[in-house]
Design a protein around this motif. Sequence first.
Motif, short mmCIF file in Angstrom:
data_model
loop_
_atom_site.label_atom_id
_atom_site.label_comp_id
_atom_site.label_asym_id
_atom_site.label_seq_id
_atom_site.Cartn_x
_atom_site.Cartn_y
_atom_site.Cartn_z
N SER A 28 0.81 -1.21 0.00
CA SER A 28 0.00 0.00 0.00
C SER A 28 0.85 1.26 0.00
O SER A 28 0.33 2.36 0.02
CB SER A 28 -0.92 0.00 1.23
OG SER A 28 -0.15 0.13 2.40
N LYS A 29 2.16 1.12 -0.04
CA LYS A 29 3.07 2.27 0.03
C LYS A 29 3.47 2.75 -1.36
O LYS A 29 3.07 2.20 -2.37
CB LYS A 29 4.32 1.89 0.85
CG LYS A 29 4.00 1.40 2.24
CD LYS A 29 3.35 2.45 3.06
CE LYS A 29 3.04 1.94 4.46
NZ LYS A 29 2.38 2.90 5.27
N VAL A 30 4.32 3.77 -1.39
CA VAL A 30 4.74 4.39 -2.65
C VAL A 30 5.68 3.50 -3.43
O VAL A 30 6.30 2.59 -2.90
CB VAL A 30 5.43 5.74 -2.38
CG1 VAL A 30 4.47 6.70 -1.73
CG2 VAL A 30 6.67 5.57 -1.53
N GLY A 31 5.81 3.79 -4.72
CA GLY A 31 6.65 3.00 -5.62
C GLY A 31 8.13 3.25 -5.39
O GLY A 31 8.54 4.20 -4.76
N CYS A 32 8.93 2.36 -5.95
CA CYS A 32 10.38 2.41 -5.79
C CYS A 32 11.03 2.90 -7.07
O CYS A 32 10.59 2.57 -8.15
CB CYS A 32 10.90 1.01 -5.44
SG CYS A 32 12.61 1.01 -4.96
N GLY B 27 3.76 -2.84 -5.69
CA GLY B 27 3.77 -1.44 -5.29
C GLY B 27 5.17 -0.87 -5.14
O GLY B 27 5.49 0.17 -5.71
N PHE B 28 6.00 -1.50 -4.37
CA PHE B 28 7.40 -1.07 -4.26
C PHE B 28 8.32 -2.27 -4.07
O PHE B 28 9.41 -2.17 -3.53
CB PHE B 28 7.61 -0.03 -3.16
CG PHE B 28 7.35 -0.52 -1.78
CD1 PHE B 28 8.38 -0.97 -0.97
CD2 PHE B 28 6.06 -0.54 -1.28
CE1 PHE B 28 8.13 -1.43 0.31
CE2 PHE B 28 5.81 -0.98 0.00
CZ PHE B 28 6.85 -1.43 0.79
N ALA B 29 7.87 -3.41 -4.58
CA ALA B 29 8.71 -4.61 -4.56
C ALA B 29 8.80 -5.18 -5.97
O ALA B 29 7.84 -5.10 -6.73
CB ALA B 29 8.12 -5.65 -3.60
N LEU B 30 9.96 -5.67 -6.27
CA LEU B 30 10.20 -6.31 -7.57
C LEU B 30 10.73 -7.71 -7.30
O LEU B 30 11.48 -7.92 -6.34
CB LEU B 30 11.24 -5.53 -8.37
CG LEU B 30 10.90 -4.06 -8.65
CD1 LEU B 30 12.13 -3.33 -9.15
CD2 LEU B 30 9.80 -3.99 -9.67
N CYS C 109 11.76 -2.05 -1.64
CA CYS C 109 12.28 -0.69 -1.48
C CYS C 109 11.58 -0.04 -0.28
O CYS C 109 10.36 -0.02 -0.21
CB CYS C 109 11.97 0.07 -2.76
SG CYS C 109 12.61 1.72 -2.80
N CYS C 110 12.36 0.51 0.65
CA CYS C 110 11.81 1.07 1.89
C CYS C 110 12.16 2.55 2.01
O CYS C 110 13.32 2.89 2.23
CB CYS C 110 12.34 0.30 3.09
SG CYS C 110 12.09 -1.49 2.98
N HIS C 111 11.16 3.41 1.89
CA HIS C 111 11.37 4.86 1.93
C HIS C 111 11.29 5.44 3.33
O HIS C 111 11.65 6.60 3.53
CB HIS C 111 10.35 5.55 1.04
CG HIS C 111 10.55 5.28 -0.41
ND1 HIS C 111 11.45 5.96 -1.17
CD2 HIS C 111 9.98 4.36 -1.22
CE1 HIS C 111 11.43 5.50 -2.40
NE2 HIS C 111 10.55 4.52 -2.46
N GLU D 42 16.65 2.42 1.83
CA GLU D 42 16.94 1.09 2.37
C GLU D 42 16.23 0.06 1.49
O GLU D 42 15.13 0.30 1.00
CB GLU D 42 16.44 0.95 3.81
CG GLU D 42 17.21 1.77 4.81
CD GLU D 42 18.61 1.25 5.02
OE1 GLU D 42 18.80 0.03 5.22
OE2 GLU D 42 19.53 2.07 4.99
N GLU D 43 16.87 -1.07 1.32
CA GLU D 43 16.31 -2.14 0.51
C GLU D 43 16.47 -3.45 1.27
O GLU D 43 17.51 -3.70 1.87
CB GLU D 43 17.06 -2.20 -0.82
CG GLU D 43 16.53 -3.19 -1.81
CD GLU D 43 17.31 -3.17 -3.10
OE1 GLU D 43 16.73 -2.78 -4.13
OE2 GLU D 43 18.50 -3.54 -3.09
N VAL D 44 15.41 -4.26 1.27
CA VAL D 44 15.46 -5.59 1.87
C VAL D 44 15.30 -6.58 0.73
O VAL D 44 14.37 -6.49 -0.07
CB VAL D 44 14.35 -5.77 2.92
CG1 VAL D 44 14.33 -7.21 3.45
CG2 VAL D 44 14.53 -4.79 4.08
#
Length: 152
Positions: free
Chosen positions: A22-26, A53-56, A76-78, A122-124
């Motif tokens: 549900s968060k913003v894109g990466c 959404g922000f994961a590939l 991707c973590c903003h 940050e990226e996990v």
Amino acid sequence: DGFAWAGAWMCKVLSLFSALYSKVGCMIAAAQGEVVEIAGRSLSVGAKLAEGGFALVYIAHDRNLSGKVYALKKICCHDSEQLSNALAEAELLQRLPPHPNIITFVGKLRRTVKEKAGGQVEEVLILSAFYPAGGLQEASDEAHAGGVGWSE
């Protein structure tokens, strides 16, 4: 019993996925060809398999002689909430017992990367088994396109 326990875990997983997507894109640069080290494996990142959404999710090839293929999810973590959710997802997958209906967790990595716009994020990375038949969404789409419905 065991099924009730597994059902409770799956509800938690779905809740985490919902919060994550549900968060913003990466805006991280393309990863194809990148080499990453996770869980003692040297991996070459291949083609993109899926995007959320922000994961590939990418295919990843073990660079050793085995050439084993994995799925590599890059989240991707903003902000701190997104990072906390991504780490919680990885930790939950790591704790799940082996089961034929749950993806096999292999390893995780947290790192700081540059975005296309020039900032840092940050990226996990979550490494799991690769299932060539695809995921639940693909199976659902195919069933729906064929006029087949799924009962609860």
